[in-house]
Design a protein around this motif. Structure first.
Motif, mmCIF file in Angstrom:
data_model
loop_
_atom_site.group_PDB
_atom_site.id
_atom_site.type_symbol
_atom_site.label_atom_id
_atom_site.label_comp_id
_atom_site.label_asym_id
_atom_site.label_seq_id
_atom_site.Cartn_x
_atom_site.Cartn_y
_atom_site.Cartn_z
ATOM 1 N N MET A 1 1.015 -1.271 0.176
ATOM 2 C CA MET A 1 -0.016 -0.235 -0.030
ATOM 3 C C MET A 1 0.896 1.005 0.023
ATOM 4 N N LYS A 2 0.722 2.175 -1.018
ATOM 5 C CA LYS A 2 1.462 3.402 -0.951
ATOM 6 C C LYS A 2 0.743 4.544 -0.387
ATOM 7 N N LEU A 3 1.693 5.579 0.555
ATOM 8 C CA LEU A 3 1.188 5.904 1.980
ATOM 9 C C LEU A 3 2.153 7.322 1.911
ATOM 10 N N LYS A 4 2.244 8.135 1.513
ATOM 11 C CA LYS A 4 3.211 9.553 1.489
ATOM 12 C C LYS A 4 3.045 10.056 3.073
ATOM 13 N N SER A 5 4.522 9.246 3.387
ATOM 14 C CA SER A 5 4.388 9.928 5.000
ATOM 15 C C SER A 5 6.464 9.554 5.478
ATOM 16 N N SER A 6 6.617 10.728 6.304
ATOM 17 C CA SER A 6 8.067 10.748 6.397
ATOM 18 C C SER A 6 8.523 9.916 7.179
ATOM 19 N N ILE A 7 7.426 8.948 7.688
ATOM 20 C CA ILE A 7 8.511 7.254 8.362
ATOM 21 C C ILE A 7 8.259 6.472 7.345
ATOM 22 N N PRO A 8 9.660 5.874 7.728
ATOM 23 C CA PRO A 8 9.385 4.766 6.806
ATOM 24 C C PRO A 8 8.565 3.826 7.437
ATOM 25 N N VAL A 9 8.084 2.916 6.203
ATOM 26 C CA VAL A 9 7.281 2.212 6.073
ATOM 27 C C VAL A 9 8.360 0.476 7.106
ATOM 28 N N ARG A 10 7.559 0.441 8.366
ATOM 29 C CA ARG A 10 8.296 -1.316 8.498
ATOM 30 C C ARG A 10 7.364 -2.239 8.348
ATOM 31 N N SER A 29 -1.694 1.351 10.966
ATOM 32 C CA SER A 29 -2.602 1.567 12.005
ATOM 33 C C SER A 29 -3.472 2.933 12.061
ATOM 34 N N CYS A 30 -4.563 2.272 12.431
ATOM 35 C CA CYS A 30 -5.710 3.390 11.938
ATOM 36 C C CYS A 30 -5.239 4.513 12.730
ATOM 37 N N ALA A 78 1.981 2.792 10.355
ATOM 38 C CA ALA A 78 2.628 2.151 11.438
ATOM 39 C C ALA A 78 4.128 3.151 12.082
ATOM 40 N N ASN A 79 3.715 3.600 13.708
ATOM 41 C CA ASN A 79 5.394 3.768 13.549
ATOM 42 C C ASN A 79 5.995 3.907 15.179
ATOM 43 N N ASP A 80 7.036 3.339 15.488
ATOM 44 C CA ASP A 80 7.928 2.642 16.225
ATOM 45 C C ASP A 80 7.278 2.849 17.893
ATOM 46 N N TYR A 81 6.873 3.912 18.344
ATOM 47 C CA TYR A 81 5.614 3.380 19.464
ATOM 48 C C TYR A 81 4.449 2.737 19.344
ATOM 49 N N LEU A 83 4.157 -0.129 17.717
ATOM 50 C CA LEU A 83 4.432 -0.670 17.110
ATOM 51 C C LEU A 83 5.396 -1.876 18.713
ATOM 52 N N ALA A 84 6.145 -1.069 19.517
ATOM 53 C CA ALA A 84 6.251 -1.909 20.376
ATOM 54 C C ALA A 84 5.160 -1.524 21.769
ATOM 55 N N GLN A 85 4.508 -0.805 21.261
ATOM 56 C CA GLN A 85 3.035 -1.085 22.468
ATOM 57 C C GLN A 85 2.442 -1.715 22.391
ATOM 58 N N LEU A 86 2.566 -2.598 20.826
ATOM 59 C CA LEU A 86 1.799 -3.987 20.585
ATOM 60 C C LEU A 86 2.331 -5.204 21.320
ATOM 61 N N GLY A 87 4.077 -4.932 21.360
ATOM 62 C CA GLY A 87 4.312 -6.274 21.799
ATOM 63 C C GLY A 87 5.620 -7.007 20.911
ATOM 64 N N LEU A 88 5.935 -5.498 19.685
ATOM 65 C CA LEU A 88 6.681 -6.257 18.438
ATOM 66 C C LEU A 88 8.071 -5.383 19.086
ATOM 67 N N ARG A 89 9.056 -6.132 18.961
ATOM 68 C CA ARG A 89 10.276 -5.595 19.139
ATOM 69 C C ARG A 89 11.403 -4.572 17.569
ATOM 70 N N PRO A 90 11.973 -4.522 17.689
ATOM 71 C CA PRO A 90 13.026 -3.946 16.323
ATOM 72 C C PRO A 90 13.192 -5.210 15.437
ATOM 73 N N ALA A 91 13.721 -6.257 16.364
ATOM 74 C CA ALA A 91 14.332 -7.190 15.905
ATOM 75 C C ALA A 91 13.347 -8.131 14.655
ATOM 76 N N ASP A 92 11.466 -8.086 15.115
ATOM 77 C CA ASP A 92 10.642 -8.447 14.696
ATOM 78 C C ASP A 92 9.902 -7.841 12.769
ATOM 79 N N TYR A 93 10.694 -6.839 12.420
ATOM 80 C CA TYR A 93 10.516 -5.102 11.120
ATOM 81 C C TYR A 93 11.604 -5.049 10.998
ATOM 82 N N ALA A 94 12.008 -4.750 9.910
ATOM 83 C CA ALA A 94 12.694 -4.088 9.092
ATOM 84 C C ALA A 94 12.601 -2.758 8.874
#
Length: 94
Positions: A1-10, A29-30, A78-81, A83-94
């Motif tokens: 899905m292509k969205l314009k954002s300054s945040i990179p897609v995880r 995220s919604c 989705a931003n890093d915050y 993802l962390a709140q959901l329980g995903l760790r940086p090792a789970d995504y790139a």
């Protein structure tokens, strides 16, 4: 899905099961309810639980609509915050 954002897609390190591992699972995220989804970059299958990617946890509705609250065109990268709140760790995504 292509969205314009300054945040990179995880992207989850786990590949998409709906297209036999060819697609990448991008994390969104919604903007209304903050629910996090994983969406296949090839066929736009929306997985409702990024912590447990399974074919029985797929949203079959409009890919621009939030499965959780029904908001239309409110999905954002989705931003890093979130993802962390959901329980995903940086090792789970790139």
């Amino acid at each position: 899905m292509k969205l314009k954002s300054s945040i990179p897609v995880r992207i989850l390190k786990q590949r998409c099961p709906c297209c036999k591992g060819e697609g990448y699972l991008e994390l969104f995220s919604c903007n209304e309810c903050k629910k996090v989804f994983a969406i296949c970059d090839l066929v736009f299958t929306q997985f409702t639980d990024p912590l447990g990617i399974k074919m029985d946890r797929v949203y079959d509705g409009d890919p621009k609509k939030c499965e959780n609250c029904g908001a239309v065109e409110k999905l954002q990268i989705a931003n890093d915050y979130e993802l962390a709140q959901l329980g995903l760790r940086p090792a789970d995504y790139a």
